[in-house]
Design a protein around this motif. Structure first.
Motif, mmCIF file in Angstrom:
data_model
loop_
_atom_site.group_PDB
_atom_site.id
_atom_site.type_symbol
_atom_site.label_atom_id
_atom_site.label_comp_id
_atom_site.label_asym_id
_atom_site.label_seq_id
_atom_site.Cartn_x
_atom_site.Cartn_y
_atom_site.Cartn_z
ATOM 1 N N THR A 73 -25.047 29.010 33.483
ATOM 2 C CA THR A 73 -25.193 27.564 33.341
ATOM 3 C C THR A 73 -24.320 27.158 32.170
ATOM 4 O O THR A 73 -24.500 27.648 31.052
ATOM 5 N N ALA A 74 -23.364 26.281 32.434
ATOM 6 C CA ALA A 74 -22.425 25.835 31.409
ATOM 7 C C ALA A 74 -22.597 24.342 31.178
ATOM 8 O O ALA A 74 -22.742 23.573 32.126
ATOM 9 N N ILE A 75 -22.580 23.967 29.910
ATOM 10 C CA ILE A 75 -22.558 22.564 29.521
ATOM 11 C C ILE A 75 -21.126 22.311 29.061
ATOM 12 O O ILE A 75 -20.617 23.012 28.182
ATOM 13 N N CYS A 104 -23.555 15.143 35.959
ATOM 14 C CA CYS A 104 -22.323 14.616 35.377
ATOM 15 C C CYS A 104 -22.634 13.278 34.745
ATOM 16 O O CYS A 104 -23.224 12.403 35.392
ATOM 17 N N TYR A 105 -22.250 13.123 33.490
ATOM 18 C CA TYR A 105 -22.496 11.886 32.757
ATOM 19 C C TYR A 105 -21.187 11.402 32.136
ATOM 20 O O TYR A 105 -20.481 12.172 31.488
ATOM 21 N N PHE A 113 -16.759 12.908 29.461
ATOM 22 C CA PHE A 113 -17.827 13.338 30.361
ATOM 23 C C PHE A 113 -18.567 14.532 29.782
ATOM 24 O O PHE A 113 -17.988 15.351 29.075
ATOM 25 N N MET A 114 -19.840 14.636 30.144
ATOM 26 C CA MET A 114 -20.635 15.848 29.912
ATOM 27 C C MET A 114 -21.084 16.317 31.288
ATOM 28 O O MET A 114 -21.627 15.526 32.072
ATOM 29 N N ARG A 143 -14.449 21.692 26.587
ATOM 30 C CA ARG A 143 -15.119 22.704 25.773
ATOM 31 C C ARG A 143 -16.388 23.121 26.497
ATOM 32 O O ARG A 143 -17.145 22.283 26.970
ATOM 33 N N THR A 144 -16.594 24.434 26.589
ATOM 34 C CA THR A 144 -17.730 24.983 27.321
ATOM 35 C C THR A 144 -18.755 25.573 26.373
ATOM 36 O O THR A 144 -18.408 26.307 25.446
ATOM 37 N N LEU A 145 -20.006 25.240 26.634
ATOM 38 C CA LEU A 145 -21.140 25.875 25.972
ATOM 39 C C LEU A 145 -21.922 26.592 27.069
ATOM 40 O O LEU A 145 -22.268 25.975 28.081
#
Length: 166
Positions: A73-75, A104-105, A113-114, A143-145
């Motif tokens: 799961t990536a943010i 998606c926001y 976007f996030m 950027r991936t978290l």
């Protein structure tokens, strides 16, 4: 996206029905009726009206990501090259169509976007990032978290007290 009819006011019965079905939308309408003190026919009519009004937007099953081996799961923060209407609309269309994108926001605060993205593994995730971001000239950077633990995930919303527009 379809146009919704004008909002209707949600009364106490509508809100009670919504609280029940967002936890269990397969509950028989006669059981819902007993819990909210209405007839099953009245519950059926109210649910149909809320669906038609766009208050109830979907009836779907929640699938455990681990059960289907979606292990990543990536943010993801996405920065577009510009915020022109066409650029933003194209990104919305692309992200909306990507099955890996769970949420998606379009946001404020210097980020465009996030996204919440699920993948089987890092190889799959890399393919997704190439397709959605690296090969997309409208994406300046991303950027991936990576989530270490899914502490809470859901779509239930608080149904406010009192009459509220639908």
């Amino acid at each position: 996206m379809k146009k919704n009819p004008p909002p209707r006011t949600l009364d106490t019965f509508d809100r009670a029905i919504l609280r029940i079905i967002q936890h269990d939308n397969k509950m028989p309408q006669r059981q819902i009726a007993a819990q909210v003190n209405l007839s099953a026919a009245a519950v059926q009519r109210r649910i149909a009206m809320m669906e038609k009004a766009g208050i109830i937007v979907s009836n779907s099953a929640v699938v455990d990501v681990n059960a289907v081996r979606m292990n990543i799961t990536a943010i993801v923060e996405v920065h577009l090259t510009d915020e022109r209407l066409q650029t933003v609309d194209n990104a919305k269309t692309l992200f909306r169509a990507a099955p890996e994108v769970q949420q998606c926001y379009y946001v404020t605060g210097g980020i465009s976007f996030m996204l919440i993205i699920v993948s089987q593994d890092m190889t799959s995730y890399e393919k997704t990032t190439r397709r959605l971001f690296a090969q997309n000239e409208s994406v300046e950077s991303y950027r991936t978290l990576i989530a270490l633990d899914r502490v809470k995930s859901g779509s239930d919303i608080i149904i406010p007290s009192g009459d509220c527009p639908g």
